[in-house]
Design an enzyme around this catalytic site. Structure first.
Site, PDB file in Angstrom:
ATOM      1  N   CYS A  84       0.744  -1.137   0.122  1.00 37.73           N
ATOM      2  CA  CYS A  84      -0.011  -0.124  -0.017  1.00 37.73           C
ATOM      3  C   CYS A  84       0.707   1.034  -0.099  1.00 37.73           C
ATOM      4  O   CYS A  84       1.785   1.269   0.790  1.00 37.73           O
ATOM      5  CB  CYS A  84      -0.970   0.006   1.314  1.00 37.73           C
ATOM      6  SG  CYS A  84      -1.813   1.278   1.390  1.00 37.73           S
ATOM      7  N   CYS A  93      -2.338  -0.746   8.892  1.00 28.48           N
ATOM      8  CA  CYS A  93      -1.466  -1.862   9.044  1.00 28.48           C
ATOM      9  C   CYS A  93      -0.116  -1.438   9.020  1.00 28.48           C
ATOM     10  O   CYS A  93       0.505  -0.838   8.174  1.00 28.48           O
ATOM     11  CB  CYS A  93      -1.633  -2.990   7.856  1.00 28.48           C
ATOM     12  SG  CYS A  93      -2.395  -2.561   6.595  1.00 28.48           S
ATOM     13  N   CYS A 187      -6.916   0.745   0.400  1.00 30.16           N
ATOM     14  CA  CYS A 187      -6.673   0.129   1.527  1.00 30.16           C
ATOM     15  C   CYS A 187      -6.926  -1.236   1.361  1.00 30.16           C
ATOM     16  O   CYS A 187      -7.420  -1.745   0.460  1.00 30.16           O
ATOM     17  CB  CYS A 187      -7.874   0.780   2.663  1.00 30.16           C
ATOM     18  SG  CYS A 187      -7.530  -0.439   4.051  1.00 30.16           S
ATOM     19  N   GLN A 313     -16.437 -10.262  15.640  1.00 24.18           N
ATOM     20  CA  GLN A 313     -15.192 -10.393  15.012  1.00 24.18           C
ATOM     21  C   GLN A 313     -14.756  -9.928  13.699  1.00 24.18           C
ATOM     22  O   GLN A 313     -15.778 -10.084  12.902  1.00 24.18           O
ATOM     23  CB  GLN A 313     -15.094 -11.990  15.055  1.00 24.18           C
ATOM     24  CG  GLN A 313     -14.990 -12.801  16.491  1.00 24.18           C
ATOM     25  CD  GLN A 313     -13.770 -12.178  17.314  1.00 24.18           C
ATOM     26  OE1 GLN A 313     -12.812 -11.762  16.835  1.00 24.18           O
ATOM     27  NE2 GLN A 313     -13.747 -12.685  18.665  1.00 24.18           N
ATOM     28  N   TYR A 342     -18.467 -12.015  28.259  1.00 27.16           N
ATOM     29  CA  TYR A 342     -18.325 -11.284  27.333  1.00 27.16           C
ATOM     30  C   TYR A 342     -18.698 -11.852  26.040  1.00 27.16           C
ATOM     31  O   TYR A 342     -18.108 -11.981  24.980  1.00 27.16           O
ATOM     32  CB  TYR A 342     -16.898 -10.777  27.120  1.00 27.16           C
ATOM     33  CG  TYR A 342     -16.308 -10.535  28.464  1.00 27.16           C
ATOM     34  CD1 TYR A 342     -16.238  -8.993  28.959  1.00 27.16           C
ATOM     35  CD2 TYR A 342     -15.691 -11.375  29.224  1.00 27.16           C
ATOM     36  CE1 TYR A 342     -15.675  -8.710  29.991  1.00 27.16           C
ATOM     37  CE2 TYR A 342     -15.023 -10.917  30.555  1.00 27.16           C
ATOM     38  CZ  TYR A 342     -15.248  -9.499  31.060  1.00 27.16           C
ATOM     39  OH  TYR A 342     -14.787  -9.155  32.179  1.00 27.16           O
ATOM     40  N   GLU A 363     -23.240 -10.305  28.710  1.00 32.19           N
ATOM     41  CA  GLU A 363     -22.806  -8.936  27.947  1.00 32.19           C
ATOM     42  C   GLU A 363     -23.394  -7.654  28.333  1.00 32.19           C
ATOM     43  O   GLU A 363     -24.516  -7.469  28.640  1.00 32.19           O
ATOM     44  CB  GLU A 363     -23.157  -9.444  26.228  1.00 32.19           C
ATOM     45  CG  GLU A 363     -23.161  -8.242  25.449  1.00 32.19           C
ATOM     46  CD  GLU A 363     -21.797  -7.647  25.213  1.00 32.19           C
ATOM     47  OE1 GLU A 363     -20.947  -8.565  24.988  1.00 32.19           O
ATOM     48  OE2 GLU A 363     -21.501  -6.553  24.912  1.00 32.19           O
ATOM     49  N   ASP A 412     -13.788 -13.874  27.128  1.00 30.68           N
ATOM     50  CA  ASP A 412     -13.498 -13.189  25.851  1.00 30.68           C
ATOM     51  C   ASP A 412     -13.580 -11.831  26.111  1.00 30.68           C
ATOM     52  O   ASP A 412     -14.332 -11.174  25.272  1.00 30.68           O
ATOM     53  CB  ASP A 412     -14.448 -13.842  24.497  1.00 30.68           C
ATOM     54  CG  ASP A 412     -13.639 -13.236  23.268  1.00 30.68           C
ATOM     55  OD1 ASP A 412     -12.442 -12.803  23.253  1.00 30.68           O
ATOM     56  OD2 ASP A 412     -14.379 -13.269  22.420  1.00 30.68           O
ATOM     57  N   CYS A 439      -7.449 -10.837  23.182  1.00 36.42           N
ATOM     58  CA  CYS A 439      -6.669 -10.127  22.154  1.00 36.42           C
ATOM     59  C   CYS A 439      -5.657  -9.322  22.892  1.00 36.42           C
ATOM     60  O   CYS A 439      -5.119  -8.344  22.269  1.00 36.42           O
ATOM     61  CB  CYS A 439      -7.802  -9.397  21.702  1.00 36.42           C
ATOM     62  SG  CYS A 439      -8.649  -8.258  22.671  1.00 36.42           S
TER      63      CYS A 439
HETATM   64  C1  LIG Z   1     -13.767  -9.183  22.648  1.00 39.86           C
HETATM   65  S1  LIG Z   1     -15.320  -8.699  22.516  1.00 39.86           S
HETATM   66  C2  LIG Z   1     -16.008 -10.697  22.642  1.00 39.86           C
HETATM   67  C3  LIG Z   1     -17.369 -10.848  21.907  1.00 39.86           C
HETATM   68  C4  LIG Z   1     -17.616 -12.447  21.498  1.00 39.86           C
HETATM   69  N1  LIG Z   1     -17.285 -13.102  22.494  1.00 39.86           N
HETATM   70  C5  LIG Z   1     -17.433 -12.703  20.053  1.00 39.86           C
HETATM   71  O1  LIG Z   1     -16.406 -13.575  19.834  1.00 39.86           O
HETATM   72  O2  LIG Z   1     -17.880 -12.166  19.222  1.00 39.86           O
HETATM   73  C6  LIG Z   1     -15.596  -8.254  24.337  1.00 39.86           C
HETATM   74  C7  LIG Z   1     -17.382  -8.044  24.573  1.00 39.86           C
HETATM   75  O3  LIG Z   1     -17.332  -7.765  25.986  1.00 39.86           O
HETATM   76  C8  LIG Z   1     -18.369  -6.601  25.988  1.00 39.86           C
HETATM   77  N2  LIG Z   1     -18.162  -6.361  27.402  1.00 39.86           N
HETATM   78  C9  LIG Z   1     -16.928  -5.230  27.801  1.00 39.86           C
HETATM   79  N3  LIG Z   1     -17.100  -4.838  29.093  1.00 39.86           N
HETATM   80  C10 LIG Z   1     -17.922  -5.680  29.608  1.00 39.86           C
HETATM   81  C11 LIG Z   1     -18.506  -5.964  31.067  1.00 39.86           C
HETATM   82  N4  LIG Z   1     -17.937  -5.095  32.008  1.00 39.86           N
HETATM   83  N5  LIG Z   1     -19.408  -6.829  31.189  1.00 39.86           N
HETATM   84  C12 LIG Z   1     -19.855  -7.439  30.111  1.00 39.86           C
HETATM   85  N6  LIG Z   1     -19.543  -7.331  28.814  1.00 39.86           N
HETATM   86  C13 LIG Z   1     -18.594  -6.689  28.618  1.00 39.86           C
HETATM   87  C14 LIG Z   1     -18.086  -5.806  24.634  1.00 39.86           C
HETATM   88  O4  LIG Z   1     -19.260  -5.250  24.780  1.00 39.86           O
HETATM   89  C15 LIG Z   1     -17.680  -7.090  23.958  1.00 39.86           C
HETATM   90  O5  LIG Z   1     -19.020  -7.343  23.317  1.00 39.86           O
END
Ligand SMILES: C[S@@+](CC[C@H](N)C(=O)[O-])C[C@H]1O[C@@H](n2cnc3c(N)ncnc32)[C@H](O)[C@@H]1O
Length: 482
Positions: A84, A93, A187, A313, A342, A363, A412, A439
């Site tokens: 790019c 990136c 991009c 994702q 999460y 969530e 997660d 992550c």
């Molecule tokens: C990395 S994402 C994971 C989403 C899902 N596991 C997936 O693979 O699509 C983290 C998620 O945690 C939620 N989150 C962040 N802080 C939180 C909290 N204090 N309590 C509950 N959920 C939360 C965010 O809104 C987001 O949807």
């Protein structure tokens, strides 16, 4: 003071502003190159392993320093030609100049080092990083920012035939500069069609001279353009994030007409309105301008409905690999109660639902929970339910006893990892297995240490590359009760 390039003796202290020649050995989490000099670790911006570079020290701290490259003295054997022309200036990136197999190995090394140094586990079992099926064009979502303060590129300084207004940009933030926007013409992260849409929106906004929002005076209309794409369905969602300032309805309607006529792939267009000062591409109010306001995506056997503001994702084909690794590590028998902490829009919950007795997802984002419930219906899944709210309030032992204690936890979290109260509850719930997806290897290692101090052990870790050409790292781990 004259600055000079020096061969440093072992005892010479490093000084800010001075120039040195260093060899870059590896990458740090976040993407900076690491070199060592005179007992100091030097984090070098824009350097890759194997390069010998002349640097200037920009910051000095106890035991480490930061530096920027002045000149590449010897290039790395792993250096490749970036695709790019925005490479080097764009905040997107930054590893396009590093061979992909080396990116994968460096990410694995960073995971190992975090677990060793922060997690206190001397010899963790970390497998080789699984490559993303697509190295480019893999993202299903891009957020572009409008700005009145355009970054003047290096190319422009040398080529005065480039005629772009200095007070307009639609693109990405320049690396390390939150006040400047790099106007993007190409991009390689999202599909080519997405760049065509970006350029069409840009032309329209320039023609109509509708005001661009600025974080300096908080005046203006256009804030962000977000494009989401169902990689496996071909559906596209365009999201204009704007302020509520001005009567812009007619303009917006004509832009919608242009986009749906010129790009039949666009199935829905929404406007998210926000007057908040924070630069986040989310609205407090959404208006559906065309179509249903959602698109569908498919991972494994399941379809997922995604709205503009819910988490999904960003690498669809990578997510398939990630979720199959989660399933493999959990090694379900079919009778388990699983908590998906999460849960986002329920993607993992639904993916594993036919392999377990029941899944309960937790969530914080109410819209994501709505999507998760709709997604269960869409896929005719009846053993998943979702609890909305902050985990540190919703994950309570008496609630867990009512709904059934979990055999397995899937965790997660976002980059900051787990709140201390959540770690405490995780341990109290006493699941046999924890599959922790992360992550951010540094916060993962911090949480892992706490979990392992409370009667658990790390079994194995699998890095999965969800973000080629960028420093971001994703991993799946299996933690079991002692
Ligand atoms: C990395 S994402 C994971 C989403 C899902 N596991 C997936 O693979 O699509 C983290 C998620 O945690 C939620 N989150 C962040 N802080 C939180 C909290 N204090 N309590 C509950 N959920 C939360 C965010 O809104 C987001 O949807």
């Amino acid at each position: 003071m004259t600055k000079y390039c020096m061969e440093v003796e072992n005892t010479t202290p490093i000084k800010r502003g001075q120039e040195y020649e260093v060899s870059v050995d590896k990458l740090a989490f976040g993407g900076k190159g690491i070199a060592k000099l005179n007992g100091y670790v030097i984090f070098v911006e824009n350097a890759i392993p194997g390069q010998k570079v002349k640097v200037r020290i920009t910051r000095k701290r106890q035991g480490f320093a930061e530096a920027r490259v002045l000149e590449i003295l010897e290039n790395s054997k792993d250096s490749v030609q970036p695709k790019c022309f925005h490479f080097g200036e764009c905040g997107g990136c930054r590893f396009q100049n590093l061979a992909y197999n080396v990116q994968l190995e460096q990410k694995r090394l960073q995971v190992i080092e975090s677990i060793q140094h922060i997690g206190g586990i001397p010899d963790p079992r970390v497998f080789e990083t699984i490559a993303s099926p697509d190295k480019y064009f893999y993202r299903n979502k891009m957020e572009f920012s409008f700005g009145r303060n355009r970054w003047v590129t290096k190319l422009e300084i040398d080529d005065d035939s480039i005629m772009k207004p200095k007070d307009f940009a639609l693109g990405m933030h320049v690396r390390g500069r939150y006040d400047k926007i790099l106007d993007i013409d190409e991009c390689y992260l999202q599909s080519e069609l997405c760049v065509d849409i970006l350029n069409r929106v840009k032309a329209f906004v320039l023609e109509t001279e509708m005001p661009i929002y600025s974080t300096i005076d908080h005046i203006g209309f256009w804030r962000h353009l977000v494009i989401r794409e169902g990689k496996s369905t071909g559906q596209m969602l365009v999201n204009f994030v704007t302020t509520s300032q001005g009567k812009c309805d007619d303009f917006i309607q004509s832009l919608v007409k242009i986009l749906v006529t010129e790009f039949p792939e666009i199935t829905t267009i929404v406007q998210n309105i926000t007057d908040r000062k924070a630069e986040v591409a989310l609205g407090e109010r959404e208006i559906v301008l065309h179509g249903s306001g959602v698109i569908n995506e498919k991972i494994g056997e399941n379809f997922y409905q995604i709205s503009a503001n819910s988490f999904f994702q960003t690498n669809t084909s990578g997510a398939g690999l990630l979720y199959s690794k989660i399933t493999e590590f959990a090694d379900f028998s079919g009778n388990e109660i699983v908590y998906d902490l999460y849960a986002g829009a329920g993607s993992i919950s639904l993916y594993i639902s036919n392999k377990v007795k029941e899944v309960i997802g937790f969530e914080i984002v109410a819209d994501a929970v709505k999507d998760a419930n709709k997604n269960s219906d869409l896929n005719k899944i009846s053993n998943c339910s979702f609890i909305a709210g902050d985990l540190k309030d919703t994950l309570e032992i008496d609630v867990a006893q009512k709904i059934g204690l979990p055999d397995i936890l899937i965790i997660d979290p976002p980059r900051p990892g787990l709140h201390e109260d959540v770690v405490e509850m995780v341990v109290k719930l006493s699941p046999q297995k924890i599959v922790y997806v992360s992550c951010n290897p540094t916060t993962f290692a911090r949480d892992l240490k706490l979990i392992c101090e409370s009667g658990y052990k790390l079994i194995k870790v699998q890095p999965v590359d969800m973000f080629p050409m960028t420093p971001h790292i994703e991993l799946v781990s299996l933690i079991e009760k002692n």
